[in-house]
Motif scaffolding. Structure first.
Motif, mmCIF file in Angstrom:
data_model
loop_
_atom_site.group_PDB
_atom_site.id
_atom_site.type_symbol
_atom_site.label_atom_id
_atom_site.label_comp_id
_atom_site.label_asym_id
_atom_site.label_seq_id
_atom_site.Cartn_x
_atom_site.Cartn_y
_atom_site.Cartn_z
ATOM 1 N N VAL A 1 30.019 44.365 9.866
ATOM 2 C CA VAL A 1 29.331 45.131 8.841
ATOM 3 C C VAL A 1 27.999 45.572 9.436
ATOM 4 C CG1 VAL A 1 28.272 45.075 6.543
ATOM 5 C CG2 VAL A 1 30.414 43.814 6.978
ATOM 6 N N VAL A 2 27.850 46.867 9.636
ATOM 7 C CA VAL A 2 26.585 47.401 10.133
ATOM 8 C C VAL A 2 25.665 47.546 8.930
ATOM 9 C CG1 VAL A 2 25.447 49.396 11.187
ATOM 10 C CG2 VAL A 2 27.621 48.557 12.113
ATOM 11 N N LEU A 3 24.506 46.926 9.019
ATOM 12 C CA LEU A 3 23.523 46.927 7.934
ATOM 13 C C LEU A 3 22.197 47.338 8.565
ATOM 14 C CD1 LEU A 3 23.060 46.201 4.960
ATOM 15 C CD2 LEU A 3 22.625 43.857 5.689
ATOM 16 N N THR A 4 21.824 48.603 8.387
ATOM 17 C CA THR A 4 20.700 49.142 9.142
ATOM 18 C C THR A 4 19.954 50.208 8.353
ATOM 19 O OG1 THR A 4 20.114 50.030 11.325
ATOM 20 C CG2 THR A 4 22.114 50.902 10.281
ATOM 21 N N THR A 5 18.776 50.568 8.818
ATOM 22 C CA THR A 5 17.988 51.614 8.165
ATOM 23 C C THR A 5 18.433 53.007 8.586
ATOM 24 O OG1 THR A 5 16.351 51.426 9.929
ATOM 25 C CG2 THR A 5 15.914 50.190 7.894
ATOM 26 N N ILE B 1 26.461 50.169 6.079
ATOM 27 C CA ILE B 1 25.576 50.204 4.915
ATOM 28 C C ILE B 1 24.173 50.563 5.385
ATOM 29 C CG2 ILE B 1 24.534 48.841 3.055
ATOM 30 C CD1 ILE B 1 27.078 47.068 3.175
ATOM 31 N N THR B 2 23.579 51.572 4.755
ATOM 32 C CA THR B 2 22.189 51.912 5.026
ATOM 33 C C THR B 2 21.321 51.075 4.098
ATOM 34 O OG1 THR B 2 22.814 54.162 5.620
ATOM 35 C CG2 THR B 2 20.501 53.782 5.106
ATOM 36 N N LYS B 3 20.358 50.355 4.684
ATOM 37 C CA LYS B 3 19.454 49.515 3.893
ATOM 38 C C LYS B 3 18.580 50.406 3.012
ATOM 39 C CE LYS B 3 18.709 46.169 7.618
ATOM 40 N NZ LYS B 3 17.697 45.698 8.582
ATOM 41 N N PRO B 4 18.628 50.179 1.706
ATOM 42 C CA PRO B 4 17.716 50.923 0.828
ATOM 43 C C PRO B 4 16.263 50.534 1.123
ATOM 44 C CG PRO B 4 19.499 49.912 -0.433
ATOM 45 C CD PRO B 4 19.551 49.343 0.952
#
Length: 146
Positions: free
Chosen positions: A93-97, A116-119
């Motif tokens: 799971v890519v979780l990044t800005t 997922i783009t970090k809010p």
């Protein structure tokens, strides 16, 4: 599933790491979370002493991966994991800005399972992670190749 899933969190921002872990826990996920602030440390853990990834054979891992790391590119980590015979089925799971469409496309082409783009907003970020935790509670993760 015989083995519990171990979550490997590769996140260099300690504030984000605490927020991620706290909100995963709030969603009811009690799996072990092993945090890494450096890509090099994470790769050493994932590939083991002999560098093959064989150490995790038969175990179930799930990787939370930030792309923007100070020492190693998250893209490189993703690529190495997905090319490895023992780790290639590990969900990433890519979780990044980063919300660049080319970067997103590249991650999926390399085999990431979720991007997922970090809010930016704290409450939105916390809510996104709680939802991710709920997702973790229902997905099936295959053991590393035997």
């Amino acid at each position: 599933m015989s083995n519990p899933v171990t979550i490997i969190m590769i996140e260099d921002d300690e504030g984000h790491a605490r927020l991620i872990e706290r909100n995963i826990r709030r969603s009811g996920v009690n799996n072990e979370i092993i945090p890494f602030t450096s890509g090099t440390e994470a790769l050493n853990y994932l590939f083991g002493k002999d560098g093959t990834g064989l150490d995790h054979k038969g175990g179930a891992l799930l990787i939370l991966l930030d792309l923007n790391l100070p020492d190693t590119s998250g893209i490189d980590i993703l690529k190495r994991v997905k090319e490895n015979q023992y780790l290639k089925t590990t969900p990433v799971v890519v979780l990044t800005t980063t919300d660049d469409s080319q970067e997103i496309k590249r991650c999926y082409e390399l085999g990431c399972n979720v991007y997922i783009t970090k809010p930016v907003n704290y409450e939105s970020f916390a809510n996104a992670i709680r939802q991710l935790g709920l997702f973790f509670s229902v997905i099936q993760v295959p053991p590393a190749a035997i």
